[in-house]
Design a protein around this motif. Structure first.
Motif, PDB file in Angstrom:
ATOM      1  N   TYR A   1      13.550   3.833  -1.605  1.00 44.80           N
ATOM      2  CA  TYR A   1      12.634   2.735  -1.320  1.00 44.80           C
ATOM      3  C   TYR A   1      11.512   2.799  -2.345  1.00 44.80           C
ATOM      4  CZ  TYR A   1      15.176   1.898   2.897  1.00 44.80           C
ATOM      5  OH  TYR A   1      16.184   1.581   3.767  1.00 44.80           O
ATOM      6  N   THR A   2      11.205   1.648  -2.954  1.00 48.62           N
ATOM      7  CA  THR A   2      10.244   1.601  -4.049  1.00 48.62           C
ATOM      8  C   THR A   2       9.137   0.605  -3.759  1.00 48.62           C
ATOM      9  OG1 THR A   2      11.935   2.222  -5.652  1.00 48.62           O
ATOM     10  CG2 THR A   2       9.995   1.125  -6.522  1.00 48.62           C
ATOM     11  N   LEU A   3       7.934   0.983  -4.175  1.00 48.73           N
ATOM     12  CA  LEU A   3       6.764   0.108  -4.133  1.00 48.73           C
ATOM     13  C   LEU A   3       6.347  -0.134  -5.572  1.00 48.73           C
ATOM     14  CD1 LEU A   3       4.342  -1.249  -2.618  1.00 48.73           C
ATOM     15  CD2 LEU A   3       3.177   0.960  -2.838  1.00 48.73           C
ATOM     16  N   GLU A   4       6.184  -1.403  -5.934  1.00 45.06           N
ATOM     17  CA  GLU A   4       5.648  -1.750  -7.248  1.00 45.06           C
ATOM     18  C   GLU A   4       4.345  -2.487  -7.022  1.00 45.06           C
ATOM     19  OE1 GLU A   4       8.776  -4.041  -9.043  1.00 45.06           O
ATOM     20  OE2 GLU A   4       9.955  -2.248  -9.516  1.00 45.06           O
ATOM     21  N   ASP A   5       3.264  -1.939  -7.577  1.00 45.94           N
ATOM     22  CA  ASP A   5       1.969  -2.600  -7.448  1.00 45.94           C
ATOM     23  C   ASP A   5       1.172  -2.397  -8.728  1.00 45.94           C
ATOM     24  OD1 ASP A   5       0.967   0.002  -7.311  1.00 45.94           O
ATOM     25  OD2 ASP A   5       0.431  -0.102  -5.203  1.00 45.94           O
ATOM     26  N   GLU A   6      -0.096  -2.755  -8.702  1.00 49.68           N
ATOM     27  CA  GLU A   6      -0.936  -2.670  -9.894  1.00 49.68           C
ATOM     28  C   GLU A   6      -1.118  -1.231 -10.384  1.00 49.68           C
ATOM     29  OE1 GLU A   6      -3.330  -2.515  -6.207  1.00 49.68           O
ATOM     30  OE2 GLU A   6      -1.987  -4.057  -6.960  1.00 49.68           O
TER      31      GLU A   6
ATOM     32  N   VAL B   1      10.282   6.674  -2.866  1.00 45.61           N
ATOM     33  CA  VAL B   1      10.593   7.735  -1.910  1.00 45.61           C
ATOM     34  C   VAL B   1      12.076   7.639  -1.584  1.00 45.61           C
ATOM     35  CG1 VAL B   1       8.273   7.882  -0.935  1.00 45.61           C
ATOM     36  CG2 VAL B   1       9.954   6.315   0.079  1.00 45.61           C
ATOM     37  N   SER B   2      12.608   8.698  -1.026  1.00 41.47           N
ATOM     38  CA  SER B   2      14.031   8.754  -0.729  1.00 41.47           C
ATOM     39  C   SER B   2      14.249   9.359   0.646  1.00 41.47           C
ATOM     40  CB  SER B   2      14.731   9.618  -1.789  1.00 41.47           C
ATOM     41  OG  SER B   2      16.069   9.847  -1.463  1.00 41.47           O
ATOM     42  N   PHE B   3      15.208   8.777   1.374  1.00 40.34           N
ATOM     43  CA  PHE B   3      15.663   9.378   2.613  1.00 40.34           C
ATOM     44  C   PHE B   3      16.926  10.143   2.254  1.00 40.34           C
ATOM     45  CE2 PHE B   3      17.899   9.554   6.698  1.00 40.34           C
ATOM     46  CZ  PHE B   3      16.884  10.105   7.472  1.00 40.34           C
TER      47      PHE B   3
ATOM     48  N   MET C   1       0.845  -1.181   0.000  1.00 37.28           N
ATOM     49  CA  MET C   1       0.000   0.000   0.000  1.00 37.28           C
ATOM     50  C   MET C   1       0.891   1.245   0.000  1.00 37.28           C
ATOM     51  SD  MET C   1      -3.090   1.143   2.536  1.00 37.28           S
ATOM     52  CE  MET C   1      -2.160   1.239   4.033  1.00 37.28           C
ATOM     53  N   LYS C   2       0.530   2.221  -0.822  1.00 39.60           N
ATOM     54  CA  LYS C   2       1.305   3.451  -0.931  1.00 39.60           C
ATOM     55  C   LYS C   2       1.272   4.229   0.387  1.00 39.60           C
ATOM     56  CE  LYS C   2       1.626   7.683  -3.624  1.00 39.60           C
ATOM     57  NZ  LYS C   2       1.064   8.466  -4.724  1.00 39.60           N
ATOM     58  N   VAL C   3       2.461   4.640   0.835  1.00 44.23           N
ATOM     59  CA  VAL C   3       2.595   5.439   2.051  1.00 44.23           C
ATOM     60  C   VAL C   3       2.641   6.904   1.635  1.00 44.23           C
ATOM     61  CG1 VAL C   3       4.110   5.978   3.992  1.00 44.23           C
ATOM     62  CG2 VAL C   3       3.808   3.606   3.285  1.00 44.23           C
ATOM     63  N   MET C   4       1.856   7.724   2.279  1.00 45.35           N
ATOM     64  CA  MET C   4       1.822   9.148   1.958  1.00 45.35           C
ATOM     65  C   MET C   4       3.081   9.833   2.492  1.00 45.35           C
ATOM     66  SD  MET C   4      -0.877   9.071   0.235  1.00 45.35           S
ATOM     67  CE  MET C   4      -0.947  10.779  -0.208  1.00 45.35           C
ATOM     68  N   ILE C   5       3.671  10.684   1.673  1.00 46.74           N
ATOM     69  CA  ILE C   5       4.918  11.351   2.038  1.00 46.74           C
ATOM     70  C   ILE C   5       4.743  12.197   3.304  1.00 46.74           C
ATOM     71  CG2 ILE C   5       4.597  13.364   0.559  1.00 46.74           C
ATOM     72  CD1 ILE C   5       7.927  11.497   1.200  1.00 46.74           C
TER      73      ILE C   5
ATOM     74  N   LEU D   1       7.876   1.333   8.484  1.00 48.53           N
ATOM     75  CA  LEU D   1       6.579   1.597   7.867  1.00 48.53           C
ATOM     76  C   LEU D   1       6.579   1.208   6.394  1.00 48.53           C
ATOM     77  CD1 LEU D   1       3.712   2.811   8.015  1.00 48.53           C
ATOM     78  CD2 LEU D   1       4.755   5.025   7.464  1.00 48.53           C
ATOM     79  N   LEU D   2       7.632   1.586   5.673  1.00 46.19           N
ATOM     80  CA  LEU D   2       7.701   1.270   4.249  1.00 46.19           C
ATOM     81  C   LEU D   2       7.735  -0.237   4.016  1.00 46.19           C
ATOM     82  CD1 LEU D   2      10.223   4.023   3.138  1.00 46.19           C
ATOM     83  CD2 LEU D   2       7.778   3.919   2.575  1.00 46.19           C
TER      84      LEU D   2
END
Length: 89
Positions: free
Chosen positions: A53-58, A64-66, A1-5, A19-20
């Motif tokens: 950190y990357t999320l790949e989904d449908e 996002v980057s730290f 699930m996408k985490v809001m910035i 969290l990520l």
């Protein structure tokens, strides 16, 4: 699930990574000056490092980057951390 910035910006690195990872993100590598770019940084200059950190989904891919902002010292051990924060990459 996408985490809001906005949610990430409230967290330090360790809590943000937790969290990520709980939401399916993976460590996508890091970026820092190297080679000629690193040699061009003079003492007192600022430079950035990133951990991605990357999320790949449908819905596609979301990264996002730290970010850490540093001031160059006489040696790597003397580099000074100025600030760190999360941002969308």
């Amino acid at each position: 699930m996408k985490v809001m910035i906005e949610e990430l910006k409230k967290l330090n690195y360790e809590d943000g990574v937790t969290l990520l990872e709980e939401n399916g993100y993976f460590d996508a590598g890091s970026g820092a000056p190297d080679g000629a770019e690193a040699r061009a940084i003079k003492v007192g200059d600022c430079f950035l490092t990133d951990i991605y950190y990357t999320l790949e989904d449908e819905d596609g891919e979301y990264t996002v980057s730290f970010v850490q902002k540093w001031e160059k010292g006489e040696s790597a051990e003397e580099d000074k951390l100025i600030e760190e924060f999360w941002e969308e990459a």
